[in-house]
Write an enzyme that holds these catalytic residues in place. Structure first.
Site, PDB file in Angstrom:
ATOM      1  N   ARG A   1      32.912 -25.994  21.591  1.00  0.00           N
ATOM      2  CA  ARG A   1      32.672 -24.490  21.251  1.00  0.00           C
ATOM      3  C   ARG A   1      31.784 -24.569  19.887  1.00  0.00           C
ATOM      4  O   ARG A   1      31.341 -23.583  19.429  1.00  0.00           O
ATOM      5  CB  ARG A   1      33.821 -23.725  21.195  1.00  0.00           C
ATOM      6  CG  ARG A   1      33.641 -22.215  20.890  1.00  0.00           C
ATOM      7  CD  ARG A   1      34.669 -21.073  21.637  1.00  0.00           C
ATOM      8  NE  ARG A   1      35.847 -21.592  21.741  1.00  0.00           N
ATOM      9  CZ  ARG A   1      36.682 -21.532  20.635  1.00  0.00           C
ATOM     10  NH1 ARG A   1      36.195 -21.319  19.490  1.00  0.00           N
ATOM     11  NH2 ARG A   1      37.843 -21.876  20.684  1.00  0.00           N
TER      12      ARG A   1
ATOM     13  N   TYR B   1      14.883  -3.599  22.768  1.00  0.00           N
ATOM     14  CA  TYR B   1      15.565  -4.112  24.191  1.00  0.00           C
ATOM     15  C   TYR B   1      16.723  -3.393  24.396  1.00  0.00           C
ATOM     16  O   TYR B   1      17.821  -3.097  23.655  1.00  0.00           O
ATOM     17  CB  TYR B   1      15.670  -5.473  23.876  1.00  0.00           C
ATOM     18  CG  TYR B   1      16.442  -6.124  24.905  1.00  0.00           C
ATOM     19  CD1 TYR B   1      15.809  -6.268  26.253  1.00  0.00           C
ATOM     20  CD2 TYR B   1      17.932  -6.564  25.064  1.00  0.00           C
ATOM     21  CE1 TYR B   1      16.435  -6.723  27.380  1.00  0.00           C
ATOM     22  CE2 TYR B   1      18.542  -7.025  26.176  1.00  0.00           C
ATOM     23  CZ  TYR B   1      17.670  -7.177  27.458  1.00  0.00           C
ATOM     24  OH  TYR B   1      18.418  -7.858  28.193  1.00  0.00           O
TER      25      TYR B   1
ATOM     26  N   ASP C   1      13.254  -9.301  16.274  1.00  0.00           N
ATOM     27  CA  ASP C   1      13.286  -9.781  17.705  1.00  0.00           C
ATOM     28  C   ASP C   1      11.845 -10.303  18.069  1.00  0.00           C
ATOM     29  O   ASP C   1      11.175  -9.274  18.335  1.00  0.00           O
ATOM     30  CB  ASP C   1      14.107  -8.957  18.593  1.00  0.00           C
ATOM     31  CG  ASP C   1      14.268  -9.552  19.917  1.00  0.00           C
ATOM     32  OD1 ASP C   1      13.481 -10.237  20.363  1.00  0.00           O
ATOM     33  OD2 ASP C   1      14.900  -8.903  20.789  1.00  0.00           O
TER      34      ASP C   1
ATOM     35  N   LYS D   1      13.774 -16.237  28.130  1.00  0.00           N
ATOM     36  CA  LYS D   1      12.138 -15.982  28.405  1.00  0.00           C
ATOM     37  C   LYS D   1      11.226 -17.148  28.082  1.00  0.00           C
ATOM     38  O   LYS D   1      11.284 -17.999  28.846  1.00  0.00           O
ATOM     39  CB  LYS D   1      11.688 -14.565  27.408  1.00  0.00           C
ATOM     40  CG  LYS D   1      13.053 -13.378  27.462  1.00  0.00           C
ATOM     41  CD  LYS D   1      13.185 -12.997  28.922  1.00  0.00           C
ATOM     42  CE  LYS D   1      14.771 -12.107  28.949  1.00  0.00           C
ATOM     43  NZ  LYS D   1      14.581 -11.082  27.965  1.00  0.00           N
TER      44      LYS D   1
HETATM   45  C1  LIG Z   1      15.619 -10.456  27.332  1.00  0.00           C
HETATM   46  C2  LIG Z   1      15.649 -10.020  26.195  1.00  0.00           C
HETATM   47  C3  LIG Z   1      16.723  -9.945  25.041  1.00  0.00           C
HETATM   48  C4  LIG Z   1      18.115 -10.496  25.684  1.00  0.00           C
HETATM   49  O1  LIG Z   1      18.174 -11.871  25.878  1.00  0.00           O
HETATM   50  P1  LIG Z   1      19.101 -12.512  26.983  1.00  0.00           P
HETATM   51  O2  LIG Z   1      18.696 -14.122  27.068  1.00  0.00           O
HETATM   52  O3  LIG Z   1      18.728 -11.707  28.302  1.00  0.00           O
HETATM   53  O4  LIG Z   1      20.476 -12.101  26.882  1.00  0.00           O
HETATM   54  C5  LIG Z   1      16.544  -9.652  23.879  1.00  0.00           C
HETATM   55  N1  LIG Z   1      15.431  -9.048  23.358  1.00  0.00           N
HETATM   56  C6  LIG Z   1      14.247  -8.857  24.154  1.00  0.00           C
HETATM   57  C7  LIG Z   1      12.957  -8.632  23.684  1.00  0.00           C
HETATM   58  C8  LIG Z   1      14.444  -9.403  25.517  1.00  0.00           C
HETATM   59  O5  LIG Z   1      13.298  -9.226  26.359  1.00  0.00           O
END
Ligand SMILES: *Cc1c(COP(=O)(O)O)cnc(C)c1O
Length: 362
Positions: free
Chosen positions: A39, A90, A161, A186
């Protein structure tokens, strides 16, 4: 950057050593060594963090998902902290912020961060500015450098982000953000087969605080996930440039399409974010949003008609995906009902166009 992506965080080149880090499957370790308990992080986590840290030029902390990373960052806030966020953030992050706000933990200032004067005014007196650029799902572009400069004058922590941009499309920390967030799920992973999140900062003590949150909140990524995301990153450069080239072509054609009312893509000269994007980004990326000439039901039908594009959420994978964002109850009501978000993959662009064009025509 393409060379870095291929060579970052490999095991030492000693005879007989593997070229890739093994997938280490262990929750605990013999006492007295470097690792004690998984962890706190493992060799696999460390390898991935080394590669992403090298790419972004900072200290990377890996989490079990983008949301786990986002929640660890939000957990840094003290009670009653003021957080500035965009209208389009998001949906998961926006939802968590709303929960914290409703519980009386934080105060939210939700403003249009693509409007720079509005953004600069909003950060005054805030503890955190949460930028997302380009934003999900509207592809709005915010000025990271200008907002960071104003924020830092008042000791406001800037989080950006950059999932849509990827580390190749935007040098977020160079532009002044304190923490860059990526959903590794992604484009970094790129194959729609693993969840992972990353927070990267140049401030070593901030990285330590995030690592401590990860241990205590428990958002550590699994060994297989770390391996898959690092493996995906080896080809990020090729995938990113191919998908972006196709997205440019598709966005241009979509802007002429009789059944498309509006295209949101910072690579189109007519897009409100295009001037800023061309200064701030290395290319507009592979996400496009379109407003279909029809109501919610007709828009949904387009997504069900494609044969090649998969009707699915998520983005940044080798396969092209599309969805009507408002099919999700938690999506922001400011997102139009007829908005389709397209994630362009690496298939042949003419195949993608033929399928999309036919689905749009019905
Ligand atoms: C998908 C996404 C997230 C969240 O990510 P996860 O890996 O699905 O938890 C955060 N910000 C953006 C812009 C995203 O497209």
């Amino acid at each position: 950057m393409s060379t870095r992506l291929v060579h970052a965080a490999r095991p030492h080149r000693t005879p007989g050593a593997p070229l890739n880090h093994p997938i280490e499957v262990a929750s605990t370790y013999h006492a007295g060594g470097e690792s004690d308990y998984a962890r706190d992080g493992t060799l696999g986590t460390a390898a991935l963090e080394e590669a992403v840290g090298e790419l972004e030029g900072g200290f990377a902390v890996a989490f079990s998902s983008g949301m786990a990373a986002a929640c660890a960052i939000l957990d840094l806030l003290g009670n009653d902290a003021v957080v500035v966020t965009g209208i389009f953030t998001y949906a998961g992050v926006a939802g968590r912020m709303r929960q914290l706000c409703d519980a009386g933990r934080i105060r939210l200032r939700r403003v249009d961060l693509t409007d720079t004067p509005v953004a600069l005014e909003a950060v005054d007196g805030a503890q955190m500015a949460w930028i997302e650029t380009p934003s999900n799902p509207m592809l709005g572009v915010s000025d990271i450098a200008a907002i960071s400069q104003a924020a830092h004058a008042g000791k406001t922590l800037v989080v950006c982000d950059s999932t849509f941009a990827t580390p190749l499309g935007q040098r977020t920390l160079d532009l002044g953000a304190d923490i860059v967030l990526h959903s590794g799920t992604k484009s970094l992973g790129g194959h729609s087969d693993a969840l992972l999140g990353l927070a990267v900062t140049r401030d070593e003590s901030l990285a330590a605080l995030l690592r401590e949150r990860r241990t205590l909140l428990g958002g550590i990524p699994g060994a297989l996930e770390c391996y898959l995301i690092l493996r995906g990153m080896r080809t990020l450069h090729l995938r990113h440039s191919r998908a972006q080239d196709s997205a440019r072509i598709l966005a241009e054609r979509l802007s002429q399409h009789p059944r498309v009312r509006r295209v949101h893509y910072p690579g189109l000269p007519t897009d409100p974010g295009s001037a800023l994007a061309s200064r701030q980004m290395n290319g507009p990326g592979s996400l496009i949003a379109i407003e279909y000439d029809g109501d919610a039901e007709e828009t949904e039908a387009v997504c069900l008609r494609t044969q090649l594009w998969a009707h699915a959420t998520s983005l940044g994978g080798v396969e092209s995906l599309l969805e009507r964002r408002r099919r999700w109850e938690f999506e922001s009501p400011e997102v139009p009902e007829n908005l389709i978000r397209l994630s362009v993959g690496i298939e042949d662009v003419e195949d993608l166009w033929a399928d999309l064009d036919a689905a749009l025509r019905g």
